[in-house]
Design a protein around this motif. Structure first.
Motif, PDB file in Angstrom:
ATOM      1  N   GLU A   1     -14.945  33.854 -26.728  1.00  0.00           N
ATOM      2  CA  GLU A   1     -15.122  34.183 -25.310  1.00  0.00           C
ATOM      3  C   GLU A   1     -16.603  34.205 -24.925  1.00  0.00           C
ATOM      4  N   ASP A   2     -17.436  34.698 -25.832  1.00  0.00           N
ATOM      5  CA  ASP A   2     -18.879  34.731 -25.567  1.00  0.00           C
ATOM      6  C   ASP A   2     -19.469  33.325 -25.611  1.00  0.00           C
ATOM      7  N   ALA A   3     -18.897  32.458 -26.443  1.00  0.00           N
ATOM      8  CA  ALA A   3     -19.351  31.068 -26.506  1.00  0.00           C
ATOM      9  C   ALA A   3     -19.001  30.325 -25.221  1.00  0.00           C
ATOM     10  N   ARG A   4     -17.822  30.580 -24.698  1.00  0.00           N
ATOM     11  CA  ARG A   4     -17.397  29.888 -23.476  1.00  0.00           C
ATOM     12  C   ARG A   4     -18.168  30.342 -22.246  1.00  0.00           C
ATOM     13  N   THR A   5     -18.709  31.542 -22.278  1.00  0.00           N
ATOM     14  CA  THR A   5     -19.502  32.026 -21.143  1.00  0.00           C
ATOM     15  C   THR A   5     -21.000  31.862 -21.398  1.00  0.00           C
ATOM     16  N   ALA A   6     -21.335  31.089 -22.422  1.00  0.00           N
ATOM     17  CA  ALA A   6     -22.734  30.786 -22.723  1.00  0.00           C
ATOM     18  C   ALA A   6     -23.249  29.714 -21.756  1.00  0.00           C
ATOM     19  N   GLY A   7     -24.503  29.335 -21.944  1.00  0.00           N
ATOM     20  CA  GLY A   7     -25.085  28.303 -21.109  1.00  0.00           C
ATOM     21  C   GLY A   7     -26.467  27.953 -21.616  1.00  0.00           C
ATOM     22  N   VAL A   8     -27.276  27.354 -20.742  1.00  0.00           N
ATOM     23  CA  VAL A   8     -28.620  26.948 -21.137  1.00  0.00           C
ATOM     24  C   VAL A   8     -29.647  27.592 -20.218  1.00  0.00           C
ATOM     25  N   SER A   9     -30.799  27.911 -20.779  1.00  0.00           N
ATOM     26  CA  SER A   9     -31.903  28.459 -19.993  1.00  0.00           C
ATOM     27  C   SER A   9     -33.185  27.764 -20.413  1.00  0.00           C
TER      28      SER A   9
ATOM     29  N   CYS B   1     -35.611  25.162 -20.863  1.00  0.00           N
ATOM     30  CA  CYS B   1     -35.474  23.703 -20.790  1.00  0.00           C
ATOM     31  C   CYS B   1     -34.056  23.277 -21.159  1.00  0.00           C
ATOM     32  N   VAL B   2     -33.686  23.472 -22.428  1.00  0.00           N
ATOM     33  CA  VAL B   2     -32.367  23.010 -22.889  1.00  0.00           C
ATOM     34  C   VAL B   2     -31.722  24.008 -23.849  1.00  0.00           C
ATOM     35  N   GLU B   3     -32.158  25.259 -23.834  1.00  0.00           N
ATOM     36  CA  GLU B   3     -31.853  26.191 -24.901  1.00  0.00           C
ATOM     37  C   GLU B   3     -30.552  26.955 -24.655  1.00  0.00           C
ATOM     38  N   THR B   4     -29.617  26.839 -25.580  1.00  0.00           N
ATOM     39  CA  THR B   4     -28.339  27.521 -25.433  1.00  0.00           C
ATOM     40  C   THR B   4     -28.440  28.973 -25.872  1.00  0.00           C
ATOM     41  N   GLY B   5     -27.631  29.806 -25.224  1.00  0.00           N
ATOM     42  CA  GLY B   5     -27.566  31.205 -25.589  1.00  0.00           C
ATOM     43  C   GLY B   5     -26.338  31.842 -24.976  1.00  0.00           C
ATOM     44  N   SER B   6     -25.964  32.983 -25.496  1.00  0.00           N
ATOM     45  CA  SER B   6     -24.808  33.718 -24.988  1.00  0.00           C
ATOM     46  C   SER B   6     -25.263  34.573 -23.810  1.00  0.00           C
ATOM     47  N   PHE B   7     -24.917  34.151 -22.615  1.00  0.00           N
ATOM     48  CA  PHE B   7     -25.464  34.750 -21.401  1.00  0.00           C
ATOM     49  C   PHE B   7     -25.053  36.214 -21.257  1.00  0.00           C
ATOM     50  N   GLY B   8     -26.071  37.048 -21.034  1.00  0.00           N
ATOM     51  CA  GLY B   8     -25.851  38.461 -20.816  1.00  0.00           C
ATOM     52  C   GLY B   8     -25.597  39.252 -22.081  1.00  0.00           C
ATOM     53  N   LYS B   9     -25.649  38.568 -23.243  1.00  0.00           N
ATOM     54  CA  LYS B   9     -25.295  39.234 -24.496  1.00  0.00           C
ATOM     55  C   LYS B   9     -26.270  38.957 -25.630  1.00  0.00           C
ATOM     56  N   GLU B  10     -27.240  38.082 -25.394  1.00  0.00           N
ATOM     57  CA  GLU B  10     -28.104  37.638 -26.495  1.00  0.00           C
ATOM     58  C   GLU B  10     -29.575  37.716 -26.121  1.00  0.00           C
ATOM     59  N   SER B  11     -30.367  38.131 -27.083  1.00  0.00           N
ATOM     60  CA  SER B  11     -31.814  38.018 -26.997  1.00  0.00           C
ATOM     61  C   SER B  11     -32.205  36.845 -27.883  1.00  0.00           C
TER      62      SER B  11
ATOM     63  N   ASP C   1     -38.825  32.388 -20.909  1.00  0.00           N
ATOM     64  CA  ASP C   1     -39.066  31.940 -19.541  1.00  0.00           C
ATOM     65  C   ASP C   1     -38.478  32.946 -18.559  1.00  0.00           C
ATOM     66  N   SER C   2     -38.574  32.617 -17.268  1.00  0.00           N
ATOM     67  CA  SER C   2     -38.091  33.534 -16.252  1.00  0.00           C
ATOM     68  C   SER C   2     -36.600  33.812 -16.450  1.00  0.00           C
ATOM     69  N   TYR C   3     -36.180  34.919 -15.902  1.00  0.00           N
ATOM     70  CA  TYR C   3     -34.778  35.332 -16.022  1.00  0.00           C
ATOM     71  C   TYR C   3     -33.875  34.375 -15.243  1.00  0.00           C
ATOM     72  N   ASN C   4     -32.643  34.214 -15.718  1.00  0.00           N
ATOM     73  CA  ASN C   4     -31.693  33.296 -15.095  1.00  0.00           C
ATOM     74  C   ASN C   4     -30.396  34.007 -14.716  1.00  0.00           C
ATOM     75  N   PRO C   5     -29.740  33.571 -13.638  1.00  0.00           N
ATOM     76  CA  PRO C   5     -28.528  34.259 -13.178  1.00  0.00           C
ATOM     77  C   PRO C   5     -27.250  33.855 -13.888  1.00  0.00           C
ATOM     78  N   GLY C   6     -27.353  33.338 -15.084  1.00  0.00           N
ATOM     79  CA  GLY C   6     -26.161  33.045 -15.870  1.00  0.00           C
ATOM     80  C   GLY C   6     -25.328  31.926 -15.280  1.00  0.00           C
ATOM     81  N   ARG C   7     -24.021  32.030 -15.424  1.00  0.00           N
ATOM     82  CA  ARG C   7     -23.095  31.010 -14.927  1.00  0.00           C
ATOM     83  C   ARG C   7     -22.898  31.233 -13.426  1.00  0.00           C
TER      84      ARG C   7
END
Length: 813
Positions: free
Chosen positions: A444-452, A454-464, A298-304
């Motif tokens: 640390e990467d888990a704590r700065t993760a989030g969702v993009s 619909c409901v999909e978790t990922g490590s923001f800025g570090k994961e494809s 989906d479209s890009y997201n601005p992370g946390r």
């Protein structure tokens, strides 16, 4: 909404409540919002023309593919229009104006017939003017036909894959969208393009010719540098335009704004931002670049978002540069920029499975900081206020709930939900951390993760974390019950697992079903790896790669495994329908023996018509139901989840990206399409009706209240997945008053402590939805929660409207 006669006092009260919930916004934002929501969505021919001209020019000849892609991006950013909406405070837009959307011929070229359908359809049309039709017919289609990624994919996957795809056993995201579904991290807000170009320069100098991948790394790094230069050119062009506008502006206040906007464009994205306004503009330039480069799903997201912005906000307020009201106005201007960018128009099956303008940019707030402390701050509350006041189709939001967050934060979010806007949804952030750790991410990467999405978790800025498509479990049960044959087409699509009439036990049926699942999963996973390899080779994304760790460090593209973490996801659809169907078969056919398998199979063939309606009513009223805290059925749901996760995760990492294989349980709107291609099911569902969405119970069956639904769902282990979507529909009075809000807040917290991943609420009565169907012109602003996003109810196709109405309307918790 109309002030005409209403059907009941309750409906009158509900409409008045929605009206009174609309908050005032200042004149600037009101004007920008009106332009945004009232502009017709249309296809902009600009990008398709520029990209086609570039490749026709021969400039790419003899260059490596990464180099070609970077040159094309630069060619685009040198020539793209520079629209500035009157009064806007943030500049940059994909397309030539609000609600104008470009197309991407290198990924998927729309046919003339596609354009006609998009332009003429009753719900959510994409308007196409005569010049665009002519351009496509004379230049675009002749140039790209047979040369797109979509053509390459369908020419590379197996015949078995294509037959299953055509039958609706699965869909595929990347047959017309590029990989994406990712989000930015702190790298964006702490880094400028000049910093990145220096990093690239050092990596080129450090590269060793003895390295077997030396050439590929050098070409990728050079491509990244060209992409960085392209965005600097785009920003500089805006700077010059703003300076010219300021010189001609007669209004002193606006003149001052334009000069400041020009100054900001002279600093970002070349340098890391230093102020709140700069941070918003900096991110937005990057966002526009990423979605201009390709059309990521989906479209890009601005992370946390709140945590990234808070340091700028705090410093600006303390030093007197910014007030809270001005910060809110800037956020609202940013909000409208997102809403001005509709989703890229789709074709074929994908147009059916995702019937929305929403491009799924998601704003995450709350959760934890990197050090594990509470992540809620003043910007978190500002975002909730903006969401409540602006009320646009997008961006979407995500409230990340942790035990360390203040209770007040959750209550404020529920206040926004109360009037029935469909936003925001709630996520178990402590559970998201568990998911990330299970997948091998650093804490640390888990704590700065989030969702993009619909409901999909990922490590923001570090994961494809790339989505590969939806998987139709109820359809596979239908094929199992027909010994490998798809009754809709008469094709032998599966394998022969035995005549169901001969099965002596539920275990035989279950094992036959699993054999079919494994058969189709093998085909799908092989296709996933082929498609992934094609995008890695032919469709690098050097600009996106700049912003995701560790692509520059490795000299490797985002699409080729350059990111720190790489994941390949399959979306499972129809859990509720499958659980109810298997429960029905186990309970009535094998345990109670009140229905023979032969009679059940005949009833399914006849769509429960005629004499089989009695059987259907027995199934609907006498079967233990998933979603009502019945161990009999919930155990089956748990076994489905555990087994599907085990099957998917048993596959080795993908060959190119080395991506681990994972599972989401979410549908977007694929459950509607999957229902159309799936016949009657043993849960009493009629042929063609949508299958269940997300992990929600079958529509209308969860009659024991929200708490019972929560107890059922948390018997499954959602930490094994990357996310699971749950919709609940509430009557409006449940969220009235502070005490009721506290009850809902406590219920959500308990649900999350028990292991739930996500919940979102439609606070709307079926009576209002029926009235909106009958009088759509009076309810143009009625927004509802569809799946992982909200949309205007009257714009949805009739089948999806009916599915939302059919969801249980809970009158108690």
């Amino acid at each position: 909404m109309s002030d005409g006669s209403l059907e009941s006092p309750a409906l009158e009260k509900e409409i008045q409540k929605r009206r009174s919930a609309v908050k005032p916004i200042n004149k600037r934002i009101a004007k920008l919002r009106e332009e945004s929501v009232n502009s017709k969505v249309k296809i902009s021919p600009e990008r398709v023309k520029i990209i086609t001209d570039f490749y026709k020019s021969g400039a790419a000849k003899g260059k490596s593919i990464p180099h070609q892609r970077a040159m094309a991006f630069k060619y685009l950013m040198e020539r793209a229009s520079l629209p500035i909406e009157e009064g806007q405070l943030i500049v940059g837009i994909r397309g030539t104006g609000p609600q104008e959307v470009p197309t991407y011929p290198e990924i998927c070229t729309h046919s003339i017939e596609d354009l006609k359908i998009l332009s003429s359809r009753e719900n959510m049309p994409y308007l196409v003017d005569d010049e665009t039709f002519k351009l496509y017919e004379e230049e675009i289609i002749p140039e790209w036909q047979g040369n797109t990624m979509r053509d390459l994919i369908f020419g590379s996957v197996s015949d078995e894959w294509i037959k299953a795809y055509e039958a609706g056993i699965w869909t595929e995201f990347m047959e017309q969208r590029a990989p994406g579904h990712t989000a930015g991290g702190e790298r964006i807000f702490k880094t400028g393009l000049l910093d990145i170009r220096e990093e690239i320069k050092k990596k080129i100098e450090e590269a060793k010719p003895s390295d077997p991948s030396y050439y590929d790394k050098i070409e990728e790094l050079k491509a990244m540098d060209i992409a960085a230069e392209a965005m600097l050119i785009y920003a500089r062009r805006y700077q010059e335009k703003l300076e010219n506008m300021a010189n001609e502006e007669q209004n002193p206040e606006r003149k001052k704004e334009l000069m400041e906007m020009a100054r900001i464009c002279s600093r970002v994205p070349a340098h890391a931002p230093e102020t709140f306004w700069e941070a918003l503009q900096h991110y937005w330039f990057i966002h526009v670049g990423i979605v201009y480069e390709t059309n990521p799903w989906d479209s890009y997201n601005p992370g946390r978002f709140d945590q990234h912005l808070f340091p700028f906000y705090k410093k600006d307020v303390e030093e007197g540069r910014l007030t809270r009201e001005r910060a809110k106005e800037l956020l609202e201007a940013f909000w409208i920029k997102v809403n001005n960018q509709p989703a890229v128009p789709k074709v074929g099956v994908t147009a059916e499975e995702s019937f929305t303008y929403n491009d799924f940019t998601k704003i995450n707030i709350g959760g934890l900081k990197e050090d594990g402390s509470d992540g809620v701050n003043d910007v978190s509350y500002l975002v909730l206020e903006v969401l409540n006041e602006v009320r646009t189709l997008q961006p979407n939001t995500a409230v990340l709930v942790s035990d360390k967050n203040p209770r007040h934060f959750l209550l404020k979010a529920l206040e926004v939900v109360g009037p029935g806007f469909g936003e925001p949804p709630f996520f178990n952030f402590d559970g998201a951390i568990v998911k990330m750790l299970r997948q091998g991410k650093k804490l640390e990467d888990a704590r700065t993760a989030g969702v993009s999405g619909c409901v999909e978790t990922g490590s923001f800025g570090k994961e494809s974390y790339i989505l590969t498509g939806y998987f139709n479990l109820p359809k596979i049960l239908e094929i199992t019950l027909n010994n490998g044959i798809d009754p809709k087409t008469g094709r032998m699509l599966g394998i022969q697992t035995g005549d169901p009439s001969s099965f002596k036990s539920y275990e035989e049926l279950w094992n036959a079903f699993l054999e079919q699942v494994k058969h189709f999963m093998e085909i799908k996973m092989a296709g996933n790896d082929i498609i992934e390899a094609l995008f890695a080779k032919y469709m690098p994304v050097p600009f996106l790669s700049l912003w995701t760790e560790d692509c520059v460090k490795r000299g490797k593209d985002y699409n080729a495994g350059g990111t720190r973490y790489n994941t390949q996801y399959l979306q499972i659809v129809g859990l509720g329908t499958l659980a109810y169907s298997l429960t029905s078969l186990k309970f009535h056919v094998f345990d109670k023996k009140t229905i023979s398998m032969s009679d059940m199979l005949d009833a399914l063939k006849q769509d429960f018509e005629g004499k089989y309606e009695i059987m259907r009513q027995i199934i609907l009223n006498k079967t233990p139901v998933y979603g009502e805290d019945e161990d009999y059925s919930d155990t089956i749901a748990k076994e489905i989840v555990d087994t599907v996760v085990d099957i998917v995760e048993s596959y080795p990492p993908s060959p190119v990206r080395k991506a681990s294989k994972r599972v989401y349980f979410l549908p977007t709107t694929a459950h509607v399409y999957f229902g159309k291609v799936t016949g009657a099911t043993p849960d009493g569902r009629k042929a063609g009706f949508p299958v269940s969405e997300g992990i929600s119970p079958v529509q209308g069956t969860d009659k024991k209240g929200v708490a019972a639904v929560f107890r059922s769902i948390t018997k499954c282990d959602w930490d094994k997945t990357g996310g699971a979507l749950l919709n609940q529909k509430l009557t409006p009075d449940i969220l009235e008053g502070r005490e009721n809000l506290k009850k809902i807040a406590s219920l959500i917290k308990t649900f999350f402590n028990m292991g739930g991943h996500h919940v979102q609420f439609n606070v709307v009565s079926s009576e209002l939805l029926r009235t909106a169907q009958e009088h759509p012109k009076d309810f143009q602003d009625l927004m509802v929660r569809v799946a992982g996003y909200s949309d205007y109810f009257v714009n949805l196709p009739k089948g999806l409207q009916e599915e939302i109405i059919a969801r249980t309307e809970h009158k108690n918790l």
